[in-house]
Design a protein around this motif. Sequence first.
Motif, PDB file in Angstrom:
ATOM      1  N   UNK A  67       0.814  -1.217   0.000  1.00  0.00           N
ATOM      2  CA  UNK A  67       0.000   0.000   0.000  1.00  0.00           C
ATOM      3  C   UNK A  67       0.846   1.264   0.000  1.00  0.00           C
ATOM      4  N   UNK A  68       2.144   1.130   0.017  1.00  0.00           N
ATOM      5  CA  UNK A  68       3.036   2.287   0.120  1.00  0.00           C
ATOM      6  C   UNK A  68       3.178   2.971  -1.242  1.00  0.00           C
ATOM      7  N   UNK A  69       3.202   4.298  -1.227  1.00  0.00           N
ATOM      8  CA  UNK A  69       3.375   5.048  -2.466  1.00  0.00           C
ATOM      9  C   UNK A  69       4.284   6.245  -2.225  1.00  0.00           C
ATOM     10  N   UNK A  70       4.708   6.852  -3.322  1.00  0.00           N
ATOM     11  CA  UNK A  70       5.650   7.951  -3.292  1.00  0.00           C
ATOM     12  C   UNK A  70       5.149   9.019  -4.262  1.00  0.00           C
ATOM     13  N   UNK A  71       5.088  10.268  -3.806  1.00  0.00           N
ATOM     14  CA  UNK A  71       4.657  11.376  -4.646  1.00  0.00           C
ATOM     15  C   UNK A  71       5.878  12.185  -5.050  1.00  0.00           C
ATOM     16  N   UNK A  72       6.023  12.451  -6.355  1.00  0.00           N
ATOM     17  CA  UNK A  72       7.138  13.264  -6.838  1.00  0.00           C
ATOM     18  C   UNK A  72       6.601  14.541  -7.474  1.00  0.00           C
ATOM     19  N   UNK A  73       7.307  15.645  -7.234  1.00  0.00           N
ATOM     20  CA  UNK A  73       6.929  16.952  -7.768  1.00  0.00           C
ATOM     21  C   UNK A  73       8.129  17.492  -8.529  1.00  0.00           C
ATOM     22  N   UNK A  74       7.949  17.784  -9.812  1.00  0.00           N
ATOM     23  CA  UNK A  74       9.043  18.334 -10.600  1.00  0.00           C
ATOM     24  C   UNK A  74       8.554  19.531 -11.389  1.00  0.00           C
ATOM     25  N   UNK A 118      -3.026  17.209  -2.120  1.00  0.00           N
ATOM     26  CA  UNK A 118      -2.495  18.136  -1.117  1.00  0.00           C
ATOM     27  C   UNK A 118      -1.437  19.064  -1.710  1.00  0.00           C
ATOM     28  N   UNK A 119      -0.525  18.505  -2.506  1.00  0.00           N
ATOM     29  CA  UNK A 119       0.537  19.310  -3.098  1.00  0.00           C
ATOM     30  C   UNK A 119      -0.049  20.315  -4.085  1.00  0.00           C
ATOM     31  N   UNK A 120      -1.010  19.877  -4.877  1.00  0.00           N
ATOM     32  CA  UNK A 120      -1.650  20.774  -5.843  1.00  0.00           C
ATOM     33  C   UNK A 120      -2.332  21.940  -5.131  1.00  0.00           C
ATOM     34  N   UNK A 121      -3.072  21.627  -4.076  1.00  0.00           N
ATOM     35  CA  UNK A 121      -3.746  22.682  -3.306  1.00  0.00           C
ATOM     36  C   UNK A 121      -2.732  23.628  -2.661  1.00  0.00           C
ATOM     37  N   UNK A 122      -1.654  23.078  -2.111  1.00  0.00           N
ATOM     38  CA  UNK A 122      -0.642  23.897  -1.458  1.00  0.00           C
ATOM     39  C   UNK A 122       0.027  24.853  -2.447  1.00  0.00           C
ATOM     40  N   UNK A 123       0.387  24.351  -3.629  1.00  0.00           N
ATOM     41  CA  UNK A 123       1.080  25.183  -4.614  1.00  0.00           C
ATOM     42  C   UNK A 123       0.190  26.302  -5.140  1.00  0.00           C
ATOM     43  N   UNK A 124      -1.127  26.043  -5.277  1.00  0.00           N
ATOM     44  CA  UNK A 124      -2.022  27.087  -5.770  1.00  0.00           C
ATOM     45  C   UNK A 124      -2.383  28.082  -4.667  1.00  0.00           C
ATOM     46  N   UNK A 125      -2.594  27.607  -3.442  1.00  0.00           N
ATOM     47  CA  UNK A 125      -2.951  28.507  -2.348  1.00  0.00           C
ATOM     48  C   UNK A 125      -1.797  29.431  -1.952  1.00  0.00           C
TER      49      UNK A 125
END
Length: 139
Positions: A67-74, A118-125
């Motif tokens: 169930x483990x996953x990893x989110x990457x932002x580039x 969460x990352x999408x919301x954080x970057x836009x807010x």
Amino acid sequence: PDTLLETPLRGCGSPPVHPDTLLNIYMTDLGNLGATFDPFADAAGGDASTVVNKDYVHIRVQQRNGRKSLTTVQGIPEKFGKSKILKALKKSYCCNGCVVEDSELGEVIQLQGDQRKNVSDFLTESKIVKKELIKIHGF
């Protein structure tokens, strides 16, 4: 009749075909694969040779094990400190992460868990990136 195929394809009832015409039917010209074609160029008001280069921020999720996953932002602009963004993300969403240096992609932020929304919301807010410049990938 030696140059013609004696037996037509089963079930289609077609007449005998010359072997050279079979090559012409099934072989395609690969010469046009190098050219770029933009089907939406007319809608954007440009032509096919105009390339619009927007700096998108790509948010991806990768499945690790179970169930483990990893989110990457580039693709976060260079003027923003990625370590400060990472610190704020870790504190806001209670997850661990790090900044990884990649030879092709530059600095990439990695976060534990599926943090795409969460990352999408954080970057836009926080007005780091506009919403239309964020691409969310995965699943």
